[in-house]
Design an enzyme around this catalytic site. Structure first.
Site, PDB file in Angstrom:
ATOM      1  N   GLN A  53      -0.180   0.503  -2.256  1.00  0.00           N
ATOM      2  CA  GLN A  53      -0.874   1.439  -3.151  1.00  0.00           C
ATOM      3  C   GLN A  53      -1.794   2.357  -2.324  1.00  0.00           C
ATOM      4  O   GLN A  53      -1.453   2.710  -1.221  1.00  0.00           O
ATOM      5  CB  GLN A  53      -1.668   0.699  -4.246  1.00  0.00           C
ATOM      6  CG  GLN A  53      -0.811   0.033  -5.319  1.00  0.00           C
ATOM      7  CD  GLN A  53      -0.147  -1.259  -4.896  1.00  0.00           C
ATOM      8  OE1 GLN A  53      -0.794  -2.176  -4.430  1.00  0.00           O
ATOM      9  NE2 GLN A  53       1.149  -1.345  -5.033  1.00  0.00           N
ATOM     10  N   GLY A 108       6.629   0.573  -3.270  1.00  0.00           N
ATOM     11  CA  GLY A 108       7.957   0.983  -2.812  1.00  0.00           C
ATOM     12  C   GLY A 108       7.790   1.741  -1.515  1.00  0.00           C
ATOM     13  O   GLY A 108       7.105   2.762  -1.485  1.00  0.00           O
ATOM     14  N   HIS A 109       8.339   1.221  -0.441  1.00  0.00           N
ATOM     15  CA  HIS A 109       8.153   1.834   0.872  1.00  0.00           C
ATOM     16  C   HIS A 109       9.504   2.150   1.488  1.00  0.00           C
ATOM     17  O   HIS A 109      10.363   1.273   1.570  1.00  0.00           O
ATOM     18  CB  HIS A 109       7.372   0.870   1.797  1.00  0.00           C
ATOM     19  CG  HIS A 109       6.055   0.438   1.210  1.00  0.00           C
ATOM     20  ND1 HIS A 109       5.462  -0.747   1.518  1.00  0.00           N
ATOM     21  CD2 HIS A 109       5.232   1.038   0.324  1.00  0.00           C
ATOM     22  CE1 HIS A 109       4.316  -0.863   0.851  1.00  0.00           C
ATOM     23  NE2 HIS A 109       4.162   0.209   0.106  1.00  0.00           N
ATOM     24  N   THR A 110       9.679   3.387   1.904  1.00  0.00           N
ATOM     25  CA  THR A 110      10.946   3.793   2.535  1.00  0.00           C
ATOM     26  C   THR A 110      10.733   3.973   4.028  1.00  0.00           C
ATOM     27  O   THR A 110       9.795   4.654   4.449  1.00  0.00           O
ATOM     28  CB  THR A 110      11.459   5.099   1.899  1.00  0.00           C
ATOM     29  OG1 THR A 110      11.622   4.880   0.500  1.00  0.00           O
ATOM     30  CG2 THR A 110      12.792   5.517   2.501  1.00  0.00           C
ATOM     31  N   ASP A 134       2.075   6.105  -2.070  1.00  0.00           N
ATOM     32  CA  ASP A 134       3.247   6.876  -1.619  1.00  0.00           C
ATOM     33  C   ASP A 134       2.909   7.902  -0.545  1.00  0.00           C
ATOM     34  O   ASP A 134       3.542   8.964  -0.460  1.00  0.00           O
ATOM     35  CB  ASP A 134       3.934   7.565  -2.814  1.00  0.00           C
ATOM     36  CG  ASP A 134       4.344   6.571  -3.877  1.00  0.00           C
ATOM     37  OD1 ASP A 134       4.730   5.454  -3.512  1.00  0.00           O
ATOM     38  OD2 ASP A 134       4.269   6.904  -5.074  1.00  0.00           O
ATOM     39  N   THR A 181       4.170  -0.235 -13.502  1.00  0.00           N
ATOM     40  CA  THR A 181       5.544  -0.333 -13.003  1.00  0.00           C
ATOM     41  C   THR A 181       6.327  -1.434 -13.728  1.00  0.00           C
ATOM     42  O   THR A 181       7.515  -1.613 -13.475  1.00  0.00           O
ATOM     43  CB  THR A 181       5.546  -0.640 -11.493  1.00  0.00           C
ATOM     44  OG1 THR A 181       4.831  -1.868 -11.280  1.00  0.00           O
ATOM     45  CG2 THR A 181       4.886   0.473 -10.695  1.00  0.00           C
ATOM     46  N   GLY A 220       3.323   7.458   2.597  1.00  0.00           N
ATOM     47  CA  GLY A 220       4.166   7.271   3.788  1.00  0.00           C
ATOM     48  C   GLY A 220       3.692   6.071   4.599  1.00  0.00           C
ATOM     49  O   GLY A 220       3.958   5.986   5.798  1.00  0.00           O
ATOM     50  N   LYS A 221       3.021   5.129   3.918  1.00  0.00           N
ATOM     51  CA  LYS A 221       2.505   3.930   4.617  1.00  0.00           C
ATOM     52  C   LYS A 221       3.623   3.157   5.302  1.00  0.00           C
ATOM     53  O   LYS A 221       3.476   2.714   6.430  1.00  0.00           O
ATOM     54  CB  LYS A 221       1.790   2.991   3.626  1.00  0.00           C
ATOM     55  CG  LYS A 221       0.553   3.562   2.986  1.00  0.00           C
ATOM     56  CD  LYS A 221      -0.025   2.611   1.954  1.00  0.00           C
ATOM     57  CE  LYS A 221       0.868   2.418   0.750  1.00  0.00           C
ATOM     58  NZ  LYS A 221       1.081   3.603  -0.087  1.00  0.00           N
ATOM     59  N   ARG A 262       7.231  11.922  -9.303  1.00  0.00           N
ATOM     60  CA  ARG A 262       5.799  11.845  -9.001  1.00  0.00           C
ATOM     61  C   ARG A 262       5.153  13.177  -9.349  1.00  0.00           C
ATOM     62  O   ARG A 262       5.725  14.236  -9.061  1.00  0.00           O
ATOM     63  CB  ARG A 262       5.598  11.556  -7.511  1.00  0.00           C
ATOM     64  CG  ARG A 262       6.156  10.191  -7.101  1.00  0.00           C
ATOM     65  CD  ARG A 262       6.125  10.021  -5.586  1.00  0.00           C
ATOM     66  NE  ARG A 262       6.646   8.728  -5.177  1.00  0.00           N
ATOM     67  CZ  ARG A 262       7.170   8.483  -3.976  1.00  0.00           C
ATOM     68  NH1 ARG A 262       7.249   9.428  -3.059  1.00  0.00           N
ATOM     69  NH2 ARG A 262       7.619   7.275  -3.679  1.00  0.00           N
TER      70      ARG A 262
END
Ligand code: GDP
Ligand code: IMO
Ligand code: MG
Length: 407
Positions: A198, A39-41, A12, A127, A14-15, A283
């Site tokens: 990850q 999970g990537h935003t 998490d 998860t 920011g990849k 988180r």
């Protein structure tokens, strides 16, 4: 050029955002590890994309996105995701390839994953996406690969319920399936980006075992999981946040604790919107752990770091980093392999004066206030790795390079 982008913390970092930003100059983006646990935003103007299995490079219109051999793919999740991005106006047809060597996650593995974790004396807090089950079957040579769907003999050996499930996706996927090593060889002169999921500290071997995921999220995983030789990889970029977060269980030496840090953890969680994209779990938050980051840089040959979420500290009077661990009365700068030692570690911290400035519109290093520059310079020096790119907001535009990654 071949560029690898990995998470340098516990995920998490920011990849997704950075892969999207950096893939503009590449033709092919290969995701090389993990599955729907990620999970990537990605934020581009008023559009927000939430991706799990699909490489973040897909958001750039003309890129080929490849799901690599090191991934574990749940076809139901994959097609749901593709339907979702299509609804958002993203055309993906003829731009998605799937390695025939990637392993398939079957529906019953999700429940097996949850059952296994609940039976553990010390649950990992997975998860529940069937990740560990699929990688275990792969290692014991009992897994089922994407290419096996088209091998009649192997397909016939499946349990009826698994075959019935795959019957839905087999033909839908056929046109996407590729021999990834051959595909990359045929395109070897093009710019490619290898996208990790990850983070280094969740890597099966290098991470805080057993509180890790089951894939190779380290930089070496790019070669393994994309089917390309390690000498082909030119540069390794590690993404790290201006602080540290972790989802799930396991030791976290620099975690903010109410008794000593008061409300700090909650403040970072709220301002940084630190909730999981995959599970919605809050988180855990802590200061930037430079002991762990130095280990991540060295053990992954990170050439350059990308510092994200620097803006989250905009309103703080003081910013802390962890520069050592006190374990059994002795201070060390070494990241331990043993989790009992990691759990005992009391962080040795150093404080910096906050910049108290809105960074969200900064578009170069020179735009940053002196205090933010001091923070960046200290990190670089401590981990002996330059910070080549800085991110000051979620949008693609809120990013600037100090050095062009593709130069
Ligand atoms: P990933 O798993 O490494 O791709 O990271 P996630 O997408 O799970 O989490 C990072 C979150 O931070 C996302 O919601 C991003 O939109 C957001 N983000 C990324 N970089 C920045 C930044 O520099 N500033 C702020 N405020 N948000 C950011
Ligand atoms: P991205 O790509 C943060 C964590 C889980 C759990 C452990 C094992 O978004 O950075 P698993 O389901 O993989 O067996 O869970 O790993 N985890 C992540 N944490 N970001 C991720 O991915 C993660 N993927 C897995 O929370 O602690
Ligand atoms: Mg994430």
């Amino acid at each position: 050029m071949k560029l690898v982008v990995i998470g340098a913390q516990w995920g998490d970092e920011g990849k997704g955002k950075i892969v999207d930003y950096m893939s503009e100059d590449s033709s092919i983006v290969v995701r090389f590890s993990g599955g729907a646990n990620a999970g990537h935003t990605i934020v581009v103007g008023d559009k927000v994309y939430k991706l799990h299995l699909i490489p973040s490079g897909i958001v750039n219109p003309d890129k080929i996105a490849v799901l690599g051999s090191g991934m574990v793919i749940d076809p139901e999740a994959m097609f749901n995701e593709l339907d979702g991005i299509k609804e958002q106006g993203l055309e993906w047809e003829n731009r998605i390839l799937v390695s025939d060597r990637a392993h398939l996650v079957l529906p019953r593995y999700r429940q097996m994953d949850l059952d296994m974790d609940s039976k553990r004396k010390n649950p990992i807090g997975t998860t529940g996406r069937g990740i560990g089950v699929t990688y275990s079957l792969k290692s014991s040579r009992d897994g089922f690969r994407v290419g096996d769907m088209y091998d009649e003999e192997r397909y016939a050996l499946l349990e009826d319920e698994d075959r019935e499930f795959l019957n839905i996706y087999k033909e839908k996927m056929r046109g996407m399936v590729c021999n990834i090593s051959q595909f990359l060889y045929e395109n070897k002169d093009k710019n490619m980006l290898f996208e990790g999921a990850q983070g280094v500290l969740l890597d099966l071997d290098g991470g805080s075992y057993p509180y890790v995921s089951s894939g190779y999220s380290c930089s070496a995983g790019a070669a393994i999981g994309a089917g390309i030789g390690p000498k082909q990889l030119d540069k390794i970029y590690g993404i790290c946040k201006a602080y540290t977060t972790r989802v799930g269980n396991g030791p976290f030496p620099s975690e903010f604790k109410e008794e000593k840090d008061g409300d700090l953890g909650h403040q970072i969680m709220t301002i940084g919107k630190e909730y999981g994209v995959t599970t919605g779990r809050p988180r855990r938050c802590g200061s930037l752990d430079l002991v762990a980051l130095k280990y991540a840089c060295w053990s992954n040959s990170i050439d350059s770091l990308v510092l994200t979420k620097l803006d989250i500290y905009d309103t703080f009077d003081e910013v802390q980093v962890c520069i050592g661990y006190e374990i059994d009365g002795e201070v060390t700068g070494i990241f331990p392999a043993r989790i009992d030692l990691m759990s005992k570690a009391v962080p040795v911290t150093k404080s910096f004066k906050g910049w108290k400035t809105d960074l969200s519109a900064c578009s170069s290093y020179d735009d940053l206030p002196l205090e933010a520059k001091e923070y960046i310079n200290f990190i670089e020096k401590f981990v002996e790795t330059p910070i080549g790119t800085v991110s000051v907001g979620p949008d693609r535009n809120q990013t600037f390079n100090r050095v062009d990654p593709w130069a």
